[in-house]
Design a protein around this motif. Sequence first.
Motif, PDB file in Angstrom:
ATOM      1  N   LEU A  14       0.835  -1.200   0.000  1.00 55.46           N
ATOM      2  CA  LEU A  14       0.000   0.000   0.000  1.00 55.46           C
ATOM      3  C   LEU A  14       0.875   1.257   0.000  1.00 55.46           C
ATOM      4  O   LEU A  14       0.588   2.225  -0.717  1.00 55.46           O
ATOM      5  N   LEU A  15       1.949   1.222   0.786  1.00 51.43           N
ATOM      6  CA  LEU A  15       2.860   2.365   0.816  1.00 51.43           C
ATOM      7  C   LEU A  15       3.455   2.621  -0.572  1.00 51.43           C
ATOM      8  O   LEU A  15       3.548   3.767  -1.020  1.00 51.43           O
ATOM      9  N   PHE A  16       3.834   1.563  -1.241  1.00 52.75           N
ATOM     10  CA  PHE A  16       4.390   1.679  -2.589  1.00 52.75           C
ATOM     11  C   PHE A  16       3.358   2.267  -3.550  1.00 52.75           C
ATOM     12  O   PHE A  16       3.651   3.140  -4.367  1.00 52.75           O
ATOM     13  N   THR A  17       2.109   1.779  -3.443  1.00 53.38           N
ATOM     14  CA  THR A  17       1.023   2.251  -4.315  1.00 53.38           C
ATOM     15  C   THR A  17       0.735   3.731  -4.083  1.00 53.38           C
ATOM     16  O   THR A  17       0.586   4.504  -5.037  1.00 53.38           O
ATOM     17  N   LEU A  18       0.663   4.123  -2.800  1.00 54.79           N
ATOM     18  CA  LEU A  18       0.377   5.527  -2.474  1.00 54.79           C
ATOM     19  C   LEU A  18       1.482   6.453  -2.991  1.00 54.79           C
ATOM     20  O   LEU A  18       1.214   7.529  -3.520  1.00 54.79           O
ATOM     21  N   GLU A  19       2.725   6.012  -2.851  1.00 53.09           N
ATOM     22  CA  GLU A  19       3.840   6.823  -3.346  1.00 53.09           C
ATOM     23  C   GLU A  19       3.769   6.969  -4.856  1.00 53.09           C
ATOM     24  O   GLU A  19       4.057   8.047  -5.403  1.00 53.09           O
ATOM     25  N   LYS A  20       3.374   5.909  -5.531  1.00 52.40           N
ATOM     26  CA  LYS A  20       3.259   5.945  -6.993  1.00 52.40           C
ATOM     27  C   LYS A  20       2.134   6.883  -7.422  1.00 52.40           C
ATOM     28  O   LYS A  20       2.258   7.640  -8.387  1.00 52.40           O
ATOM     29  N   ILE A  21       1.002   6.833  -6.706  1.00 52.60           N
ATOM     30  CA  ILE A  21      -0.152   7.697  -7.016  1.00 52.60           C
ATOM     31  C   ILE A  21       0.229   9.175  -6.862  1.00 52.60           C
ATOM     32  O   ILE A  21      -0.188  10.026  -7.652  1.00 52.60           O
ATOM     33  N   LEU A  22       1.063   9.450  -5.847  1.00 54.63           N
ATOM     34  CA  LEU A  22       1.376  10.848  -5.502  1.00 54.63           C
ATOM     35  C   LEU A  22       2.714  11.341  -6.061  1.00 54.63           C
ATOM     36  O   LEU A  22       3.170  12.435  -5.716  1.00 54.63           O
TER      37      LEU A  22
END
Length: 464
Positions: A14-22
């Motif tokens: 989830l942390l990886f996904t959020l960083e990618k989104i932002l």
Amino acid sequence: MDKRLLIIDDEENLLFTLEKILNKEPYEIHKATNIHDAREIFTADPFDVVLSDVSMEGQFDGINFLGEIKSRFPETVFIVMTGYGSVEMAVTAMKNGAFDYLNKPFNNNELKVVLKKAFNQAKLLYKEQKYKELLSRDYKFDNIIGSTKPMKDLFEMIKKIADKDVTVLITGESGTGKEMVANAIHYNSSRSSEAFIKINCAAIPSTLLESELFGYEKGAFTGADKTKKGKFELADGGTLFLDEIGDMNPDLQSKLLRVIQDGEVVKLGGHASNKVDIRLLTATNQDLIDRVKNGLFREDLFFRLDVVNLVIPPLRDRKDDIKLLAMHFYDKACKKYGKKFPGFSKKVIKEISIYKWPGNVRELENSIHRMVILSDEDKEIENAFLTKNISKDSSDDIFYEIRELSYKEAKEVILEDFEKKYFIYHLENAAGNISTASKNCDMYRANLYQKLEKYGICADDYKA
């Protein structure tokens, strides 16, 4: 203000996904998977916004962490994430100071909107906190003490230019209060809620001063293991105060001139320029015009800095302010050290009034603190504790000090100065022997002892 975001969740995916989104958003993102790491990261450098899961299995209570952060850093904005759409948990978080909440799984656009609102809120809280700090600070005009005409003229000039976005050169001898004047200008300007960055150009080696001012890119030199912002970028939107500007080397002067002209900064080891919006204040105890004539300071830079020149008079030119300042520092020192006195003796008041104060206001403040620390409570302060090697005056110096006194006061000062030097002369010739000195002075030993005590002279200091 940097847009710093800390994301806390025990799911690394989830942390990886959020960083990618932002990744295209203007945020400096840091991540933590547990409470220990989150505390460490936060303590090292606080964040504007925290986006955190409310509960992580077996290790993390997001509500308690929220309370912990808000109690220590009230300007930080907290957003909670709930994994199961728990309205009850979200309501509890909001009651404990959370700005907003997001239910997992959440919409990417919703995340971006909430974060944008959170950073706007962080900016408002930051300004509010700065205003609160201003109310408790000693940077108001009435804290620059002075009742003489030179100081009243200075106050009027500060009032006129504080809110005008002009470059100011503050000149005066060491210890006159140049930094305090810079404080007054910034905190009475439209930039008062923004950053106020100070740097002493004489205190940092020229090889390091450039990187401090302009920042550097990762790998720019040995030891540059990460990109760092310089003072110009840190002061963006606010005020930059360069103290002792006269000590800056010529190579650095030319780079400073370019920043002033273009409003852009290039980091060491970098190529891209960054726009900066700052109000520049500078100060020096040197004669910049003289340094320009001697080729030590660029003339074009001098004219850029000297848009408004505020000259702070030395303390010897405003003797009527000495008693006023002494009482101000006396009150501060008594509160600081928890001591009480009936006040100063007449002898001390006379001494501090005629002393030249080569170290100006700073020396006076230090001397008053020394008097308060070293004197016994419940009786008048009897010893001025002036620096001996500075306070020894020649006859010309004595005339300079007494020229504004009444005839009676001047006569008394001259007689005392003569007596002191007369007894010291005979003690030196007698190698500290009281009997010999009193015989040469044609006076009784007891009378000589009284005189030596009056002037704080120790016969042992003159023994061979």
